[in-house]
Design an enzyme around this catalytic site. Sequence first.
Site, short mmCIF file in Angstrom:
data_model
loop_
_atom_site.label_atom_id
_atom_site.label_comp_id
_atom_site.label_asym_id
_atom_site.label_seq_id
_atom_site.Cartn_x
_atom_site.Cartn_y
_atom_site.Cartn_z
N LYS A 14 14.38 -3.77 -11.44
CA LYS A 14 14.68 -4.27 -12.79
C LYS A 14 13.52 -4.06 -13.76
O LYS A 14 13.70 -3.62 -14.88
CB LYS A 14 14.93 -5.80 -12.77
N ARG A 87 17.65 -17.17 -14.10
CA ARG A 87 17.65 -17.06 -12.64
C ARG A 87 18.41 -18.21 -12.00
O ARG A 87 18.51 -18.24 -10.78
CB ARG A 87 16.21 -17.10 -12.14
N ARG A 126 5.41 -1.77 -2.93
CA ARG A 126 5.20 -1.85 -4.38
C ARG A 126 3.73 -2.13 -4.72
O ARG A 126 3.10 -3.01 -4.14
CB ARG A 126 6.08 -2.99 -4.89
N ARG A 159 0.92 -7.24 -5.80
CA ARG A 159 1.10 -8.60 -6.32
C ARG A 159 1.02 -9.57 -5.15
O ARG A 159 1.59 -9.31 -4.09
CB ARG A 159 2.49 -8.72 -6.93
N ARG A 170 11.35 -15.63 -1.83
CA ARG A 170 11.96 -15.16 -3.09
C ARG A 170 13.38 -14.64 -2.85
O ARG A 170 14.26 -14.85 -3.68
CB ARG A 170 11.09 -14.07 -3.73
P1 AMP Z 1 9.30 -11.71 -11.37
O1 AMP Z 1 8.17 -10.92 -11.92
O2 AMP Z 1 10.52 -11.69 -12.27
O3 AMP Z 1 9.65 -11.35 -9.96
O4 AMP Z 1 8.83 -13.24 -11.35
C1 AMP Z 1 7.71 -13.66 -10.59
C2 AMP Z 1 7.76 -15.16 -10.37
O5 AMP Z 1 7.70 -15.85 -11.63
C3 AMP Z 1 9.00 -15.69 -9.69
O6 AMP Z 1 8.95 -15.58 -8.28
C4 AMP Z 1 9.00 -17.15 -10.16
O7 AMP Z 1 8.03 -17.91 -9.45
C5 AMP Z 1 8.50 -17.02 -11.61
N1 AMP Z 1 9.67 -16.81 -12.51
C6 AMP Z 1 9.95 -15.69 -13.24
N2 AMP Z 1 11.09 -15.85 -13.93
C7 AMP Z 1 11.54 -17.09 -13.65
C8 AMP Z 1 12.69 -17.83 -14.04
N3 AMP Z 1 13.62 -17.33 -14.87
N4 AMP Z 1 12.83 -19.10 -13.55
C9 AMP Z 1 11.91 -19.64 -12.74
N5 AMP Z 1 10.83 -18.98 -12.30
C10 AMP Z 1 10.63 -17.72 -12.74
#
Ligand code: AMP
Length: 229
Positions: A14, A87, A126, A159, A170
């Site tokens: 994404k 989410r 990644r 990361r 996750r």
């Molecule tokens: P991502 O980069 O989208 O994979 O997000 C990394 C982390 O940020 C996630 O595992 C959550 O801990 C937090 N996070 C990102 N977006 C959200 C969301 N919409 N709601 C809650 N936590 C979020």
Amino acid sequence: MLRVVLLGPPGAGKGTQAKRLGEAFGAEHISSGEIFRANVQEGTELGRMAKTYMDVGDLVPDDVTTRMVVEALSRARGGYLLDGFPRTIPQAEALERELNDRGEPLSAVLAFVLDLEIAVKRIAGRRTCSACGRPDNVEFDPPKVPGRCDACGGTLEQRSDDEEGPVRRRLEVYRESTEPLLKFYSERGMLREIDADGSEDEVFERASAALADLRGGASSAEASRGARP
Ligand code: AMP
């Protein structure tokens, strides 16, 4: 104007696609994860709080996350691609209320569909360049010099929440909290599925065809050349 949510499991690509699609369609890429990571780096209060959840692969609480994203949306000038938000169902409901109040409903939701086994493999490989931020994958597209970015020679980093423990959590969180959004948006007739199994370019072609269709006719080739909405 494109107002689009991108949905999909971690590892579906994404973020990478959202960056390219945003540039191609002149829409702002708004990533909740990136806003959190920027806050962590800057050492803000929000960043310190969010880190405790992110480190273990849990979701940051809905109210804080929703407030942060709504603020980012208010600053967006044109169209946007929302990556990583909503989410959860409460986040999706809050977004729907906010956008209805503004009279600016979503154009559509693109769901990146990918087998979770493949997603896990992708996440394991990644890396991101610490200098220019370019995403890379040491499994599927190994850099010419191990550990170095092909674009700028910077160091490639993993990361911390891409490590095995947080990744497992996750994916669990995705299944429990995020997957129900597919039904939520499908019931509203907004869902468009994109097959996310393929090369980055193949998936980009599929996603940009869907966006071009939403925008009304411009071909994906035109979009790739940077046509504006
Ligand atoms: P991502 O980069 O989208 O994979 O997000 C990394 C982390 O940020 C996630 O595992 C959550 O801990 C937090 N996070 C990102 N977006 C959200 C969301 N919409 N709601 C809650 N936590 C979020």
